[in-house]
Design a protein around this motif. Structure first.
Motif, PDB file in Angstrom:
ATOM      1  N   PHE A 179       0.805  -1.232   0.000  1.00  0.00           N
ATOM      2  CA  PHE A 179       0.000   0.000   0.000  1.00  0.00           C
ATOM      3  C   PHE A 179       0.840   1.285   0.000  1.00  0.00           C
ATOM      4  CE2 PHE A 179      -2.612   3.179   2.295  1.00  0.00           C
ATOM      5  CZ  PHE A 179      -3.562   3.339   1.302  1.00  0.00           C
ATOM      6  N   LEU A 180       1.890   1.402   0.886  1.00  0.00           N
ATOM      7  CA  LEU A 180       2.649   2.646   1.016  1.00  0.00           C
ATOM      8  C   LEU A 180       3.883   2.716   0.124  1.00  0.00           C
ATOM      9  CD1 LEU A 180       2.450   3.138   4.892  1.00  0.00           C
ATOM     10  CD2 LEU A 180       1.148   4.304   3.122  1.00  0.00           C
ATOM     11  N   ALA A 181       4.231   1.645  -0.549  1.00  0.00           N
ATOM     12  CA  ALA A 181       5.458   1.622  -1.337  1.00  0.00           C
ATOM     13  C   ALA A 181       5.459   2.591  -2.505  1.00  0.00           C
ATOM     14  CB  ALA A 181       5.715   0.208  -1.830  1.00  0.00           C
ATOM     15  N   PRO A 182       4.318   2.865  -3.176  1.00  0.00           N
ATOM     16  CA  PRO A 182       4.385   3.766  -4.354  1.00  0.00           C
ATOM     17  C   PRO A 182       4.562   5.238  -4.007  1.00  0.00           C
ATOM     18  CG  PRO A 182       2.427   2.377  -4.437  1.00  0.00           C
ATOM     19  CD  PRO A 182       2.973   2.270  -3.056  1.00  0.00           C
ATOM     20  N   ILE A 183       4.671   5.576  -2.701  1.00  0.00           N
ATOM     21  CA  ILE A 183       4.756   7.007  -2.335  1.00  0.00           C
ATOM     22  C   ILE A 183       5.940   7.701  -3.007  1.00  0.00           C
ATOM     23  CG2 ILE A 183       5.175   8.584  -0.393  1.00  0.00           C
ATOM     24  CD1 ILE A 183       3.311   6.872   1.253  1.00  0.00           C
ATOM     25  N   PRO A 184       7.158   7.117  -2.998  1.00  0.00           N
ATOM     26  CA  PRO A 184       8.249   7.787  -3.734  1.00  0.00           C
ATOM     27  C   PRO A 184       7.930   7.947  -5.210  1.00  0.00           C
ATOM     28  CG  PRO A 184       9.120   6.095  -2.292  1.00  0.00           C
ATOM     29  CD  PRO A 184       7.632   5.933  -2.292  1.00  0.00           C
ATOM     30  N   ILE A 185       7.237   6.961  -5.766  1.00  0.00           N
ATOM     31  CA  ILE A 185       6.860   7.078  -7.175  1.00  0.00           C
ATOM     32  C   ILE A 185       5.878   8.235  -7.359  1.00  0.00           C
ATOM     33  CG2 ILE A 185       5.736   5.876  -9.103  1.00  0.00           C
ATOM     34  CD1 ILE A 185       8.435   4.759  -8.430  1.00  0.00           C
ATOM     35  N   LEU A 186       5.004   8.419  -6.365  1.00  0.00           N
ATOM     36  CA  LEU A 186       4.057   9.532  -6.456  1.00  0.00           C
ATOM     37  C   LEU A 186       4.784  10.884  -6.347  1.00  0.00           C
ATOM     38  CD1 LEU A 186       1.082   8.167  -4.302  1.00  0.00           C
ATOM     39  CD2 LEU A 186       1.310   8.237  -6.772  1.00  0.00           C
ATOM     40  N   MET A 187       5.833  10.934  -5.493  1.00  0.00           N
ATOM     41  CA  MET A 187       6.643  12.153  -5.429  1.00  0.00           C
ATOM     42  C   MET A 187       7.261  12.443  -6.786  1.00  0.00           C
ATOM     43  SD  MET A 187       6.332  13.047  -2.254  1.00  0.00           S
ATOM     44  CE  MET A 187       7.679  14.105  -1.830  1.00  0.00           C
ATOM     45  N   LEU A 188       7.764  11.382  -7.395  1.00  0.00           N
ATOM     46  CA  LEU A 188       8.326  11.546  -8.744  1.00  0.00           C
ATOM     47  C   LEU A 188       7.239  11.997  -9.717  1.00  0.00           C
ATOM     48  CD1 LEU A 188      10.752  11.177 -10.635  1.00  0.00           C
ATOM     49  CD2 LEU A 188      10.008   8.818 -10.974  1.00  0.00           C
ATOM     50  N   HIS A 189       6.028  11.490  -9.469  1.00  0.00           N
ATOM     51  CA  HIS A 189       4.901  11.866 -10.322  1.00  0.00           C
ATOM     52  C   HIS A 189       4.664  13.382 -10.303  1.00  0.00           C
ATOM     53  CE1 HIS A 189       0.684  10.535 -11.861  1.00  0.00           C
ATOM     54  NE2 HIS A 189       0.992  11.734 -12.312  1.00  0.00           N
ATOM     55  N   ILE A 190       4.768  13.963  -9.122  1.00  0.00           N
ATOM     56  CA  ILE A 190       4.559  15.420  -9.016  1.00  0.00           C
ATOM     57  C   ILE A 190       5.573  16.175  -9.866  1.00  0.00           C
ATOM     58  CG2 ILE A 190       4.618  17.382  -7.437  1.00  0.00           C
ATOM     59  CD1 ILE A 190       3.619  15.498  -5.243  1.00  0.00           C
ATOM     60  N   VAL A 191       6.844  15.784  -9.682  1.00  0.00           N
ATOM     61  CA  VAL A 191       7.908  16.460 -10.433  1.00  0.00           C
ATOM     62  C   VAL A 191       7.690  16.241 -11.925  1.00  0.00           C
ATOM     63  CG1 VAL A 191      10.392  16.578 -10.799  1.00  0.00           C
ATOM     64  CG2 VAL A 191       9.486  16.208  -8.504  1.00  0.00           C
ATOM     65  N   GLU A 192       7.440  15.007 -12.283  1.00  0.00           N
ATOM     66  CA  GLU A 192       7.284  14.676 -13.695  1.00  0.00           C
ATOM     67  C   GLU A 192       6.075  15.403 -14.292  1.00  0.00           C
ATOM     68  OE1 GLU A 192       9.428  13.056 -15.271  1.00  0.00           O
ATOM     69  OE2 GLU A 192       8.462  12.773 -17.235  1.00  0.00           O
ATOM     70  N   ALA A 193       5.013  15.508 -13.508  1.00  0.00           N
ATOM     71  CA  ALA A 193       3.808  16.191 -14.004  1.00  0.00           C
ATOM     72  C   ALA A 193       4.126  17.656 -14.312  1.00  0.00           C
ATOM     73  CB  ALA A 193       2.697  16.110 -12.957  1.00  0.00           C
ATOM     74  N   LEU A 194       4.845  18.303 -13.406  1.00  0.00           N
ATOM     75  CA  LEU A 194       5.193  19.717 -13.629  1.00  0.00           C
ATOM     76  C   LEU A 194       6.148  19.862 -14.807  1.00  0.00           C
ATOM     77  CD1 LEU A 194       5.658  20.831  -9.904  1.00  0.00           C
ATOM     78  CD2 LEU A 194       3.700  21.220 -11.380  1.00  0.00           C
TER      79      LEU A 194
END
Lengths: 249, 228
Positions: free
Chosen positions: B184-199
């Motif tokens: 459940f909590l493992a994708p959090i770093p990927i989500l952080m990357l998602h923010i950067v990548e989205a911007l």
């Protein structure tokens, strides 16, 4: 990964609508308010610039006015200094004159005090001299000296000037005076007669003559006829000498 | 897994028109953005609130970026480029919300945006320079280069669409795979990357669109600068 044409067309439409929404409700009002703020700032800047220019102009005007005032102040100060210098010189001269007058007055006072002191000293010296002479003559005098003084008196009466004689007799016309002769020693009869005869001949009057003794006269006689008095004795001569010497000063 | 990742099934249909999740999310973005901007427009003051300062900062940043590339026509092309940036940032970040898919992971949406960039490039070029002058730049410096110009127009539009789609889809796929494999909590770093990548992807897409539009506007002006 296939292309959905419905989604494609709807997305095109959606994005065009989004552009309209953002242009209508975001860009236009926000840029308008920014432009209005810029205009306000520009206006304020322009007003500030104008006020600054006006302030500079006022500053320049006031500086010029201050310079004029400073110039006037310098001129007035210079004039005041000149007036003060002139007044100072005048006051100094006035003070110098007053000082000179005071100095002269003080000098005169000092000289007067010195003169008075000198005179007092001389007076004192004369009095001392007279007293010394009185003591000396009291010890050294005698009937011989009185006889000589009496003869000298007779001779003096014989040699009186007419003016003096008239002056003496002018006060006796109405009444006959009484003559009083005071001596330190008893006078011999021959001398008494000679003295009475000389006295009456000289004064051209007839008067009753009385004799009296006064040893304090030391030697000689004192002749009193009415208000007139002839001192021909040592004491009166010494006193007269002292007073005469003082009066001669 | 294919259904979960790349295929976007329609949610409902209105006759021939199929409404997918992408369109619904886009409508949501439209609605939220519209309401927010409408509320904002009614509360704009000369003395700004903190929110107004932030919004003005965003708008001025967009205008400055556009002015840096196309200073003479910034006000004309700014709404289009600004809308691209704003929409792409919101759309890309939507993938972070649980249960919501980013519209830009759909090739149909990115293709629609790329097509709009393609059309707006010519629209602004013709509108500002005139049709004849604008078309002349395809023949310069030599008419021989006309096919290459045409190929470039098509390929860069395709590249624009596929780049955004590929990046956003791969991010969501990676997050989904990590979630399936690690918990459940493992994708959090990927989500952080998602923010950067989205911007970053929003910036790249908008900046490329800006460069394309500015290039079409200024191609003639750069070659033949106006005499002063």
């Amino acid at each position: 990964m296939e292309l959905n044409w419905s989604t494609f067309l709807l997305e095109v439409l959606n994005f065009v609508i989004l552009i309209w929404i953002l242009k209508r409700f975001l860009y236009k009002p926000v840029l308008a308010i920014i432009d209005r703020r810029r205009e306000n700032i520009e206006q304020q800047l322009t007003e500030a610039q104008n006020q600054r220019q006006e302030a500079k102009s006022l500053q320049k005007r006031y500086e010029t006015r201050l310079e004029d005032w400073e110039q006037q102040r310098r001129v007035l100060m210079s004039r005041l200094n000149q007036d003060l210098d002139a007044e100072k010189a005048r006051q100094r001269e006035l003070l110098a004159n007053e000082l000179q007058q005071e100095r002269q007055k003080a000098q005169h006072t000092i000289e007067q005090q010195q003169s008075e002191a000198t005179r007092a000293t001389e007076m004192r010296a004369l009095q001392l001299g007279a007293r010394f002479a009185t003591h000396l003559l009291e010890a050294a005098s005698g009937p011989d000296l009185e006889t000589r003084l009496l003869k000298l008196t007779i001779e003096s009466l014989s040699n009186l000037s007419d003016q003096t004689r008239q002056h003496m007799t002018s006060s006796w016309h109405r009444s006959t005076p009484a003559a009083a002769i005071t001596s330190a020693y008893p006078i011999a009869d021959d001398l008494r007669r000679e003295l009475e005869r000389t006295l009456l001949d000289t004064l051209q009057v007839s008067a009753t003559v009385s004799y009296d003794l006064a040893p304090e006269l030391i030697a000689g006689v004192r002749i009193s006829i009415g208000a007139w008095q002839l001192n021909a004795n040592v004491r009166d001569e010494l006193s007269g000498f002292a007073e005469l010497s003082y009066g001669a000063e | 897994m294919e259904d979960q990742g790349t295929s976007i099934p329609p949610v409902f249909s209105l006759g021939l028109v199929e409404v997918t999740n992408t369109v619904i999310v886009t409508w949501g973005i439209l609605a939220l953005t519209g309401v927010f901007c409408w509320l904002l427009s009614t509360r704009l003051r000369l003395t700004p609130s903190p929110l107004q300062v932030a919004i003005e900062g965003v708008v001025l940043a967009i205008e400055d970026a556009v002015s840096a590339v196309a200073p003479q026509h910034a006000r004309e092309i700014m709404p289009f480029i600004g809308s691209l940036w704003i929409f792409l940032v919101i759309a890309n970040l939507c993938g972070l919300i649980p249960g919501v898919h980013s519209p830009t992971r759909d090739l149909s949406a990115t293709t629609a945006l790329a097509l709009l960039v393609f059309l707006s490039t010519h629209w602004f070029g013709i509108r500002i320079q005139g049709l004849k002058t604008y078309l002349q730049h395809y023949l310069s410096p030599s008419p021989i280069l006309l096919p290459f110009h045409l190929i470039s127009e098509i390929t860069r539009t395709i590249a624009l669409a596929v780049r955004l789609f590929g990046n956003m889809m791969s991010l969501e796929m990676a997050a989904l795979l990590v979630l399936l494999v690690a918990g459940f909590l493992a994708p959090i770093p990927i989500l952080m990357l998602h923010i950067v990548e989205a911007l970053v992807q929003a910036y790249i897409f908008g900046m490329l669109a800006l460069i394309y539009v500015a290039g079409s506007i200024q191609s003639h002006q750069l070659r033949y600068p106006p005499k002063e």
